[in-house]
Write an enzyme that holds these catalytic residues in place. Structure first.
Site, PDB file in Angstrom:
ATOM      1  N   ASP A 112       0.762  -1.326   0.046  1.00 58.78           N
ATOM      2  CA  ASP A 112       0.116  -0.025  -0.025  1.00 58.78           C
ATOM      3  C   ASP A 112       1.003   1.305   0.117  1.00 58.78           C
ATOM      4  O   ASP A 112       1.837   1.161   0.140  1.00 58.78           O
ATOM      5  CB  ASP A 112      -1.029  -0.006   1.088  1.00 58.78           C
ATOM      6  CG  ASP A 112      -1.982   1.093   1.326  1.00 58.78           C
ATOM      7  OD1 ASP A 112      -2.231   1.532   0.084  1.00 58.78           O
ATOM      8  OD2 ASP A 112      -2.694   1.252   2.129  1.00 58.78           O
ATOM      9  N   ASP A 116      -6.599  -3.189   5.041  1.00 55.94           N
ATOM     10  CA  ASP A 116      -5.763  -4.172   4.357  1.00 55.94           C
ATOM     11  C   ASP A 116      -6.004  -5.582   4.701  1.00 55.94           C
ATOM     12  O   ASP A 116      -5.523  -6.464   4.395  1.00 55.94           O
ATOM     13  CB  ASP A 116      -4.335  -3.831   4.713  1.00 55.94           C
ATOM     14  CG  ASP A 116      -3.877  -2.385   3.742  1.00 55.94           C
ATOM     15  OD1 ASP A 116      -4.245  -2.116   3.012  1.00 55.94           O
ATOM     16  OD2 ASP A 116      -3.198  -1.765   4.720  1.00 55.94           O
ATOM     17  N   ASP A 132      -0.940  -1.967   6.690  1.00 51.34           N
ATOM     18  CA  ASP A 132      -0.885  -1.346   8.039  1.00 51.34           C
ATOM     19  C   ASP A 132      -2.392  -1.030   8.490  1.00 51.34           C
ATOM     20  O   ASP A 132      -2.661  -0.741   9.754  1.00 51.34           O
ATOM     21  CB  ASP A 132       0.016  -0.057   8.048  1.00 51.34           C
ATOM     22  CG  ASP A 132      -0.794   1.020   7.413  1.00 51.34           C
ATOM     23  OD1 ASP A 132      -1.284   0.666   6.484  1.00 51.34           O
ATOM     24  OD2 ASP A 132      -0.348   2.130   7.837  1.00 51.34           O
TER      25      ASP A 132
END
Length: 816
Positions: free
Chosen positions: A332, A579, A575
């Site tokens: 990400d 996710d 994180d």
């Protein structure tokens, strides 16, 4: 958070629309501004309204002991040892053959000790990120552990606090939260009294009071975490292969053991039935790759301990192997490539001159007074550094708080007028934008952002509308701060042939620019996932693009599933709560410690220092485990192959099985177990290639066949030569020791000072045992003819192994 205690005034704080239409919960939310009493908080925690932290389940000591002791092979060893004990009661010379049980005991105890040690390291790292909160208890604001919170607690929230519970905002000043861990969107969200605050979000500006509505397993983040905790199939190729071998051998041992006893005691009964029982035990003990599964587990455990020194928390041991095998790394942007912090790149004025110190301090004092603690405000304050010497110049008459809706904030000074800081597209007039903004944006890269600082002598009419005479003071250029050492892991991955995929909820062009800055190459092809229709097949898309923007949590998961469907082994770094579905789907999931609880719980690995470069020692540790266990597995499975083949053949031969358990202990310990253990620990950073079991059997099967053929040739030799009966066992042991040492020689290559020492130690151990302890190992002293005969086999075995291996290679190539 502050550790100070302070008293508060009493008033009733009632919330009329609880998130659940339940009278009991509604009653719990009727909290006064003095908060709960300590006694009431304890009562609610005992009643099940506490905030027990969601953690990965930790094995108890009893669980670890039982897991290592109660195994099928330990049970088999116990039964076989009982048979030896029964026979040895009448013939004590056989008692020594029970020593094979000692190897099993040592292996088991070693495994228990190593796993308990690893558990302690995991517990130590798990304690590093336990959050603290400010709660009003007994009329005093106290700092407590988030686990102590209960429904109805009144909590105080400040900038940078992360919520670990679901709450309802009671009051707030300039209160905004960052929900990027939940939604993937990095824009701050303004909250007013009565709004919900979800666990996992951060306070980015302002301060407020909130009442806890849900705790523990009922929070928003925990509900996603429960999904994350669902057990996934073990994705360790080595453990899956070894489990298949173990299951197959378990069936084979029972069948061969029964057939051998029936053959030697009933169909073709031999006089020495005690010798038959002992030799049958030897055959069955030899078939078991004793210690291989345990050695593999110990290698993983040692990896856990070593990685803890790098502050990498391993929550799933097999992930050490999986990360070393990946060919695709998905990351990400927010919180992964970037740290979540901002830096000021520079300040641009329209006339090219530098700002005066008074102008710099006007900006700094405005942000300081507004108490904005979002990443942008912090970056500007660190850059401009407010100076108290200018305090008398900046007496504030009006505050204009920031909100995501209007995208600006400011103050009105009594002496210096109105100063506004905000998005240029909002605070600049159309004429100013045409004259200054377009040219400036062309001169800065896409990974940067601009803020405009404006000034007017008159105050604003209200907190929502700007005046028309705002003059441009400057433009502040800011950028996202990259994760420390982020480029190191991306460079490393590129060199290792691992493809990088960026999957982000942000604008793809912005992400693309930041990714380039992070050193991620070959990101020319980007796609905005919000433009795709529902039900789109991602199998082709994941191969055509390297960067995916505006991605929803569900799409992240589907993109990873599509990569796996196409044959890729995928690791995901994330994180946030958003996710979690992708982390759960990935073959190996890595979380950043400062991220959400849900991400940490669902991940296989947690980087406790928030340093992506720590993935590099994890990859190296995985390579050590895989490459060295492959070496050790060749030794164990070579023994398994020749013992299984010999046991099967001797069912149909008139003689008893030629070896004793104590002799198998010599092979299993001196040539396999001890060298295999040392080989599993030495550094090995070679890139992993090939599938585990086919690669191991490429050596183990030809070597096992070689040992079998050589022992059968020796059986023929016993008919042609008038050798003593003891040669039957002694020469067989020499043959199997020779082929095992030859395989160890190959496993130790390429030789270095460690592997050469391991091989020489093994040879020395075998020679000392044979020459100094012949009676212990039931060996018969060889005469000159016997020595020449044995030497002939020692010389012949390498040549025979070469021939068998060539035939095996040709045969497998033809079948492929």
């Amino acid at each position: 958070m502050s550790n100070n205690s302070k008293s508060v005034k009493t008033q009733n704080l009632q919330i009329t629309d609880s998130t659940e239409n339940d009278a009991e919960i509604q009653d719990l939310l009727n909290t006064s501004s003095e908060g709960l009493t300590s006694e009431e908080a304890l009562r609610r925690r005992d009643a099940g309204y506490g905030n027990a932290e969601s953690q990965s389940p930790m094995k108890s000591t009893l669980h670890i002991v039982l897991e290592h002791v109660v195994t099928p092979f330990n049970l088999l060893n116990l039964i076989l040892a009982s048979i030896v004990f029964f026979v040895a009661i009448k013939q004590p010379k056989y008692f020594v053959n029970i020593l094979f049980l000692g190897v099993a005991i040592i292996n088991t105890v070693s495994g228990i000790i190593q796993e308990i040690k690893a558990r302690k390291e995991v517990q130590r790292l798990s304690l590093l990120s336990q959050p603290r909160v400010l709660a009003v208890r007994d009329g005093i604001v106290k700092e407590i552990s988030s686990e102590e919170l209960v429904i109805g607690d009144l909590i105080e929230l400040h900038s940078e606090d992360q919520l670990t519970v679901d709450a309802r905002l009671v009051s707030g000043i300039n209160f905004e939260v960052d929900e990027s861990l939940l939604t993937g969107e990095s824009d701050a969200v303004y909250k007013k009294a009565g709004d919900h605050l979800l666990s996992g979000c951060f306070v980015v500006s302002g301060r407020g009071m909130a009442i806890v509505e849900q705790t523990g397993a009922e929070t928003y983040a925990a509900r996603i975490t429960r999904e994350a905790k669902k057990i996934r199939q073990m994705n360790s190729e080595m453990m899956q292969a070894l489990n298949k071998v173990v299951k197959t051998l378990g069936i084979a041992i029972i069948i061969i053991g029964i057939l051998m006893l029936v053959s030697k005691l009933i169909i073709h009964p031999l006089d020495d039935w005690r010798g038959v029982l002992i030799s049958t035990v030897a055959a069955l003990v030899g078939m078991v790759p004793e210690g291989l599964v345990l050695l593999t587990s110990v290698a993983f455990v040692v990896g856990v301990i070593r990685l803890s020194a790098h502050n990498v928390l391993v929550q799933k041991m097999s992930s050490i192997e999986t990360l070393a095998r990946i060919d695709t790394l998905c990351v990400d942007k927010t919180g992964t490539i970037t740290s979540g912090r901002m830096n000021v790149v520079g300040i641009h004025t329209i006339d090219g001159n530098e700002l005066s110190e008074l102008e710099k301090q006007a900006i700094a004092h405005a942000l300081e007074a507004l108490n904005d603690r979002n990443a942008t405000a912090r970056a500007i304050l660190e850059y401009l550094k407010p100076n108290s010497a200018f305090q008398d110049q900046f007496e504030i008459e009006n505050y204009y708080s920031f909100s995501s809706e209007k995208k600006w904030s400011g103050v009105h000074y009594a002496k210096q007028g109105t100063w506004i800081i905000g998005a240029p597209e909002i605070v600049l007039s159309a004429k100013q934008q045409r004259k200054y903004l377009a040219d400036l944006k062309n001169r800065i890269t896409k990974d940067k952002r601009l803020l405009a600082v404006m000034k007017s002598d008159q105050a604003l009419p209200d907190n929502k509308n700007l005046v028309d005479d705002l003059a441009i003071v400057c433009f502040i250029e800011i950028e996202d701060e990259l994760r420390e050492n982020a480029q190191e892991i991306f460079d490393f991955s590129a060199k290792q042939g691992v493809e990088i995929k960026i999957i982000s909820g942000d604008n793809p062009h912005t992400v693309q620019a930041i990714a380039h800055k992070a050193g991620i190459q070959h990101l020319e092809h980007a796609i905005d996932m919000s433009t795709l229709p529902e039900g789109e097949d991602y199998s082709t898309i994941v191969e055509c693009y390297e960067l995916f923007g505006r991605v929803t949590p569900f799409q992240k998961k589907e993109l990873i599933a599509a990569l796996q469907k196409n044959g890729h082994s995928v690791a995901m770094v994330g994180d946030g709560v958003n996710d979690v579905p992708a982390l759960k789907q990935a073959d190996c999931s890595v979380a950043i410690a400062q991220g959400s609880d849900a991400a940490r719980v669902s991940a296989d690995l947690v980087l406790m220092e928030n340093d992506l470069s720590k993935m590099i020692p994890t990859v190296y540790e995985g390579r050590r485990v895989i490459n060295n266990i492959e070496r050790a597995a060749v030794l164990f499975l070579t023994k398994t192959v020749y013992m299984t083949l010999l046991a099967f053949v001797f069912i149909f031969l008139p003689n008893r099985f030629p070896l004793f358990p104590i002799q198998m202990t010599l092979i299993g310990s001196g040539v396999i177990g001890m060298p295999g253990f040392f080989l599993s620990l030495i550094p090995n950073r070679n890139r992993v290639s090939g599938n585990f079991l086919p690669k191991v059997m490429k050596v183990a099967l030809p070597a096992g066949i070689t040992g079998t053929v050589a022992v059968l040739l020796h059986q023929l030799g016993m008919y042609f030569f008038d050798f003593p009966e003891g040669y039957h066992s002694t020469i067989s042991l020499i043959i199997l020791l020779t082929i095992s040492e030859l395989v160890l020689w190959k496993a130790c290559q390429p030789f270095d000072k460690y592997t050469l020492a391991i091989w020489l130690l093994s040879v020395a151990t075998v020679l000392l045992a044979v020459f100094l302890l012949p009676d212990l190992f039931f060996l018969t002293k060889l005469d000159l003819h016997g020595l020449i005969y044995a030497l002939g086999f020692i010389v012949m075995i390498p040549l025979l192994f070469f021939i068998v291996k060539r035939i095996y290679m040709k045969f497998t190539q033809i079948n492929l």
